[in-house]
Design an enzyme around this catalytic site. Structure first.
Site, PDB file in Angstrom:
ATOM      1  N   GLU A 104       0.835  -1.213   0.000  1.00 21.25           N
ATOM      2  CA  GLU A 104       0.000   0.000   0.000  1.00 21.25           C
ATOM      3  C   GLU A 104       0.867   1.260   0.000  1.00 21.25           C
ATOM      4  O   GLU A 104       0.533   2.257  -0.637  1.00 21.25           O
ATOM      5  CB  GLU A 104      -0.940  -0.013   1.212  1.00 21.25           C
ATOM      6  CG  GLU A 104      -2.045  -1.063   1.064  1.00 21.25           C
ATOM      7  CD  GLU A 104      -2.866  -1.230   2.332  1.00 21.25           C
ATOM      8  OE1 GLU A 104      -2.258  -1.528   3.382  1.00 21.25           O
ATOM      9  OE2 GLU A 104      -4.090  -1.052   2.284  1.00 21.25           O
ATOM     10  N   GLU A 125      -4.023  -9.411   3.794  1.00 23.14           N
ATOM     11  CA  GLU A 125      -4.777  -9.088   5.018  1.00 23.14           C
ATOM     12  C   GLU A 125      -5.937 -10.047   5.279  1.00 23.14           C
ATOM     13  O   GLU A 125      -6.256 -10.350   6.425  1.00 23.14           O
ATOM     14  CB  GLU A 125      -5.316  -7.651   4.946  1.00 23.14           C
ATOM     15  CG  GLU A 125      -4.267  -6.574   5.161  1.00 23.14           C
ATOM     16  CD  GLU A 125      -3.518  -6.180   3.910  1.00 23.14           C
ATOM     17  OE1 GLU A 125      -3.557  -6.927   2.902  1.00 23.14           O
ATOM     18  OE2 GLU A 125      -2.876  -5.112   3.918  1.00 23.14           O
TER      19      GLU A 125
HETATM   20  N1  CAA Z   1       4.158  -8.184  11.591  1.00 19.10           N
HETATM   21  C1  CAA Z   1       4.844  -8.633  12.673  1.00 19.10           C
HETATM   22  N2  CAA Z   1       5.751  -9.636  12.612  1.00 19.10           N
HETATM   23  C2  CAA Z   1       5.956 -10.219  11.412  1.00 19.10           C
HETATM   24  C3  CAA Z   1       5.262  -9.821  10.250  1.00 19.10           C
HETATM   25  C4  CAA Z   1       4.347  -8.733  10.371  1.00 19.10           C
HETATM   26  N3  CAA Z   1       3.663  -8.254   9.321  1.00 19.10           N
HETATM   27  N4  CAA Z   1       5.672 -10.584   9.222  1.00 19.10           N
HETATM   28  C5  CAA Z   1       6.578 -11.443   9.714  1.00 19.10           C
HETATM   29  N5  CAA Z   1       6.761 -11.219  11.032  1.00 19.10           N
HETATM   30  C6  CAA Z   1       7.708 -11.900  11.936  1.00 19.10           C
HETATM   31  C7  CAA Z   1       7.337 -13.362  12.154  1.00 19.10           C
HETATM   32  O1  CAA Z   1       6.435 -13.500  13.231  1.00 19.10           O
HETATM   33  C8  CAA Z   1       8.694 -13.977  12.447  1.00 19.10           C
HETATM   34  O2  CAA Z   1       8.993 -13.688  13.776  1.00 19.10           O
HETATM   35  P1  CAA Z   1       9.805 -14.758  14.695  1.00 19.10           P
HETATM   36  O3  CAA Z   1      11.097 -14.982  13.983  1.00 19.10           O
HETATM   37  O4  CAA Z   1       9.915 -14.067  15.993  1.00 19.10           O
HETATM   38  O5  CAA Z   1       8.955 -15.989  14.738  1.00 19.10           O
HETATM   39  C9  CAA Z   1       9.650 -13.172  11.568  1.00 19.10           C
HETATM   40  O6  CAA Z   1       8.964 -11.950  11.267  1.00 19.10           O
HETATM   41  C10 CAA Z   1      10.009 -13.843  10.259  1.00 19.10           C
HETATM   42  O7  CAA Z   1       8.802 -14.240   9.622  1.00 19.10           O
HETATM   43  P2  CAA Z   1       8.686 -15.633   8.833  1.00 19.10           P
HETATM   44  O8  CAA Z   1       9.284 -16.728   9.625  1.00 19.10           O
HETATM   45  O9  CAA Z   1       7.279 -15.774   8.402  1.00 19.10           O
HETATM   46  O10 CAA Z   1       9.645 -15.315   7.590  1.00 19.10           O
HETATM   47  P3  CAA Z   1       9.544 -15.806   6.079  1.00 19.10           P
HETATM   48  O11 CAA Z   1      10.736 -15.256   5.421  1.00 19.10           O
HETATM   49  O12 CAA Z   1       9.260 -17.252   6.025  1.00 19.10           O
HETATM   50  O13 CAA Z   1       8.220 -15.095   5.486  1.00 19.10           O
HETATM   51  C11 CAA Z   1       6.750 -13.272   5.031  1.00 19.10           C
HETATM   52  C12 CAA Z   1       8.177 -13.736   5.334  1.00 19.10           C
HETATM   53  C13 CAA Z   1       6.271 -13.826   3.678  1.00 19.10           C
HETATM   54  C14 CAA Z   1       6.769 -11.778   4.994  1.00 19.10           C
HETATM   55  C15 CAA Z   1       5.791 -13.787   6.131  1.00 19.10           C
HETATM   56  O14 CAA Z   1       6.346 -13.495   7.390  1.00 19.10           O
HETATM   57  C16 CAA Z   1       4.426 -13.162   6.080  1.00 19.10           C
HETATM   58  O15 CAA Z   1       3.589 -13.597   5.333  1.00 19.10           O
HETATM   59  N6  CAA Z   1       4.188 -12.116   6.904  1.00 19.10           N
HETATM   60  C17 CAA Z   1       2.909 -11.487   7.037  1.00 19.10           C
HETATM   61  C18 CAA Z   1       2.610 -10.593   5.880  1.00 19.10           C
HETATM   62  C19 CAA Z   1       1.280  -9.931   6.044  1.00 19.10           C
HETATM   63  O16 CAA Z   1       0.286 -10.563   6.302  1.00 19.10           O
HETATM   64  N7  CAA Z   1       1.253  -8.594   5.879  1.00 19.10           N
HETATM   65  C20 CAA Z   1       0.082  -7.831   6.020  1.00 19.10           C
HETATM   66  C21 CAA Z   1       0.036  -7.268   7.382  1.00 19.10           C
HETATM   67  S1  CAA Z   1      -1.507  -6.484   7.670  1.00 19.10           S
HETATM   68  C22 CAA Z   1      -1.358  -4.958   6.984  1.00 19.10           C
HETATM   69  O17 CAA Z   1      -0.371  -4.607   6.434  1.00 19.10           O
HETATM   70  C23 CAA Z   1      -2.609  -4.139   7.169  1.00 19.10           C
HETATM   71  C24 CAA Z   1      -2.596  -2.818   6.560  1.00 19.10           C
HETATM   72  O18 CAA Z   1      -3.294  -2.608   5.613  1.00 19.10           O
HETATM   73  C25 CAA Z   1      -1.832  -1.740   7.158  1.00 19.10           C
END
Ligand code: CAA
Ligand code: NAI
Length: 699
Positions: A104, A125
């Site tokens: 975004e 999301e």
């Molecule tokens: N917020 C907080 N912590 C997050 C995070 C996030 N968005 N994304 C990842 N992390 C943390 C994980 O909990 C993990 O923490 P630990 O090591 O303490 O367990 C660490 O970062 C690494 O994450 P992964 O093990 O998942 O790493 P990966 O390399 O396998 O995957 C990723 C990376 C594809 C980004 C995956 O972490 C993921 O899908 N993250 C979430 C993405 C997401 O859903 N984003 C949208 C958020 S909502 C939003 O943005 C709303 C809005 O409109 C403002």
């Protein structure tokens, strides 16, 4: 190093976000970003601005942990509005993963340049029970079209750089240094009027007729539950309004969806899955064993599925059988699955061929000598497995990991057949093993810490969620399942018909009811286990109906009949013969049948699952309550938006109420409902499973 750095390259300011591990847009980052953004916007020497990330991440989006606490100012949405409103050209240099709020942010920029290897662009999301809350539902449709945006937002699917360029999400794919190319791009825009995505007007005539109605009609069993998908569709529909109006609607829907229990459950699931990978006492410094090649013993249902899981992740696999016919059958099944995946467009034909080329079929166990990881998936028979492990001990290379896929047998006893029990563990896959996400990693008494850590890393590499379990009958998942099915069989005798039990559980959200699952998995499998165990008392009584069904030759879907009848396309039909059989069995046992209400069916299933989970937790077989939930969410069709059985007790039923209900059932039904001492204790202390998990983490 600051979380956001401002670097000047001539008249171009480069704002670089650096918030490991994933550049989440937490409070501190937003504060820093706003500060540097203001500075760059106010500085007359800055003629254009480039926004970028660090390492593999542009930004994975909002910090999910803030959602349950309340997000503090500065908020992302107005910041993105200011970026878009800037008169200086704003260019996003998407160096890596850009998800949710990260994407975004880039949509607020006037242009987007993306690195050619970037694979994760999307608005996930919905998988967290919310909708994009920083303009994503308004800007994405303006840029890539309503249909494409609706698909991305309601599935949360990721796309790569090539697809992003094709659909118009990005303006340029950078072959080389993405920041350098974005800076050059920005320079080229100085003096031009900014291209504001929010100002684009969507031509309503371009929206396919009935698109939104069709989308609404299809969200019935959406994995995110009943709230967020509909809200997301409404918000995308509002993208035809002026951007300020649509954004206000999006904001309101974001707050509403985020306050639903389904959002809490899905966000809990996100962290629970990641928490499962943390093995106490095994730090990040443990040296993992190098797994380059994999050997599978047995090419039956599980052996072929497991082979596929590794081939799909790029591993060379040697699969060994005892007879040519069985080997050929297994290899043909692997080939057919790869071809079917290519036909459906999930992979290319070249990928299917490459993967199949990495498979080496063999009739000689000695061919597993070079494998770094061997997984045994032969018949479920302890004597056979022991014999095989004694042989493998002589064949496997030093330091190689040897795993069994047993679902019921004692992994300690199997490991004891070798002179290297430290290298042995259980890798319990779920059927179909190439699809199901759960991998139960069974830690035997002597399994070495580096073997556990390696198994956990391998789970991630093959796209599975690894969860540790200790050795006991059924480990974690199937032991809980056993409690659940025993209650289901009890309810059949009490008068709940299969259609009522499955109907209640499916209406509540389970992917499939428990009896339909039995028909799918094959009723003969659990029948054989029951026969070996020579059940007595109540257990023998509960087994009568499923046993009789199997003895009628009805083994489930594969024989066209089980608890239900199945037509040619495997659609289930209620079978009056089975309902009559259930009534007759109850009569024979002098049980007066009654109508069992749907709420009672659901409650009894959930409480039996959670009560058994609590016992397993207390015995140390499961590390955390959230691990029990993670298993149910990934291996047993439990809906993510319901959080899992343990989460239900914490957040919906309540620990105290759960304890009272379990005790009442115990008074009515006896020993199978004996309350887990842990639930009894937590209910008295006002505790929760989540607080217990947290205290164990801290300890
Ligand atoms: N917020 C907080 N912590 C997050 C995070 C996030 N968005 N994304 C990842 N992390 C943390 C994980 O909990 C993990 O923490 P630990 O090591 O303490 O367990 C660490 O970062 C690494 O994450 P992964 O093990 O998942 O790493 P990966 O390399 O396998 O995957 C990723 C990376 C594809 C980004 C995956 O972490 C993921 O899908 N993250 C979430 C993405 C997401 O859903 N984003 C949208 C958020 S909502 C939003 O943005 C709303 C809005 O409109 C403002
Ligand atoms: P299956 O009967 O489909 O396959 C077993 C295969 O092993 C057969 O093809 C057989 O020829 C082969 N085999 C037997 N002895 C062998 C030997 N000495 N060397 C090489 N191959 C040999 O059985 P399935 O369902 O694949 O189960 C295998 C294991 O996986 C069992 O331990 C089972 O409990 C476990 N499991 C099964 C699940 C399921 O849903 N089917 C789920 C999880 C685990």
């Amino acid at each position: 190093m600051a979380i956001v750095e401002l670097e000047r390259q001539g008249g171009v300011a480069v704002l670089r976000m650096n918030n490991p591990p994933v550049n989440a847009l937490g409070h501190a980052l937003r504060v820093d970003l706003e500060k540097h953004l203001n500075e760059a916007l106010a500085d007359p020497a800055v003629k254009a601005i480039v926004l970028t990330g660090t390492g593999r991440f542009f930004s994975a989006g909002a910090d999910i942990s803030e959602f349950s606490l309340g997000v503090r100012e500065p908020h992302l949405q107005p910041m993105i509005g200011r970026i878009e409103g800037s008169d200086k050209p704003m260019v996003a240099a998407i160096n890596g993963t850009a998800l949710g709020g990260g994407l975004e942010l880039s949509l607020g920029c006037h242009y987007r340049v993306v690195g050619k290897d970037v694979r994760q662009l999307g608005l996930p999301e919905i998988t967290l029970g919310i909708l994009p809350g920083a303009g994503g539902t308004q800007r994405l449709p303006r840029l890539v079209g309503v249909e494409q945006a609706l698909q991305m937002i309601t599935t949360g699917a990721f796309i790569d750089a090539v697809k992003a360029a094709k659909i118009g999400l990005v303006d340029k794919v950078a072959d080389g240094d993405v920041v350098a190319e974005a800076v050059a791009f920005a320079r080229g825009q100085i003096g031009n009027p900014p291209r504001r995505v929010g100002a684009i007007v969507i031509d309503k005539a371009s929206i396919p007729a009935g698109l939104f109605d069709k989308a609404r009609a299809s969200v019935g069993r959406h994995p995110s539950g009943p709230v967020a998908p509909n809200a997301a569709i409404d918000a995308v529909e509002a993208a035809t309004l002026p951007v300020a109006e649509g954004s206000a609607l999006e904001r309101k829907a974001f707050v509403e969806t985020n306050s639903s229990p389904y959002a809490r459950a899905l966000q809990y699931k996100f962290f629970a899955e990641r928490q499962a990978a943390n093995l106490p006492g095994i730090g990040p410094n443990v040296r993992l064993r190098d797994i380059k090649t994999v050997g599978i013993l047995g090419a039956g249902t599980m052996g072929t599925g497991i082979s596929l899981a590794f081939l799909n992740a790029g591993f060379p696999v040697t699969v060994v059988e005892t007879a040519q016919e069985a080997l050929d059958k297994g290899v043909a099944r692997i080939k057919e699955t790869l071809e079917a995946n290519a036909k459906r467009g999930r992979i290319t034909e070249a990928q299917a061929n490459d993967r199949f080329a990495k498979l080496t079929p063999s009739l000689k166990m000695e061919d597993l000598a070079q494998a770094d990881l061997i997984i045994e998936a032969v018949f479920e028979n302890l004597a056979l497995k022991k014999e095989i492990f004694a042989k493998l001990d002589k064949i496997a290379k030093p330091g190689g990991i040897i795993a069994t896929n047993t679902s019921t047998l004692d992994v300690n006893a199997i490991a004891a057949e070798t002179k290297r029990p430290q290298d042995v563990l259980g890798l319990h896959f779920f059927s179909p093993a190439n699809i199901m996400r759960l991998l139960e990693i069974v830690r035997a008494e002597k399994t070495a810490p580096d073997v556990m850590a390696t198994a956990m890393a391998i789970a991630k590499k093959i796209g599975k969620v690894g969860v540790q379990a200790g050795v006991c009958d059924g480990f974690v998942g199937n032991r809980m399942l056993h409690a659940y099915t025993s209650e289901v069989y009890a309810m059949l005798l009490e008068g709940a018909m299969p259609r009522e039990i499955d109907g209640a559980m499916e209406a509540w959200g389970m992917a499939m009811g428990p009896l339909a699952v039995g028909d799918l998995a094959g009723l003969d499998v659990s029948y054989r286990i029951r026969q070996e165990r020579k059940l007595t008392g109540e257990a023998a009584q509960f087994a009568r109906i499923p046993d009789k069904i199997v003895e009628m030759g009805r083994h489930g879907q594969k024989t066209g009949a089980g608890f239900y009848r199945y037509d040619a396309d495997r659609k289930r039909q209620v079978d009056p013969e089975i309902e009559a059989l259930i009534r007759a069995e109850a009569e024979g046992l002098q049980i007066k049948q009654r109508h069992v209400p749907a709420e009672e069916i659901v409650e009894r299933c959930l409480l039996r699952l959670a009560n058994e989970g609590a016992k397993i937790l207390e015995e140390g077989i499961a590390l955390r309550a959230s691990d029990c939930d993670t298993m149910y969410l990934n291996g047993y069709g439990f809906p993510g938006w319901r959080g899992g059985p343990m989460w239900q007790v914490d957040n919906v039923i309540g620990m105290k109420a759960a304890a009272e209900k379990i005790k009442a059932y115990e008074a009515k039904y006896g020993a199978r409902w004996r309350i887990a001492p842990l639930i009894e204790r937590l209910s008295k202390e006002g505790g929760t499973f989540a607080a217990l998990d947290k205290s164990r983490r801290a300890g």
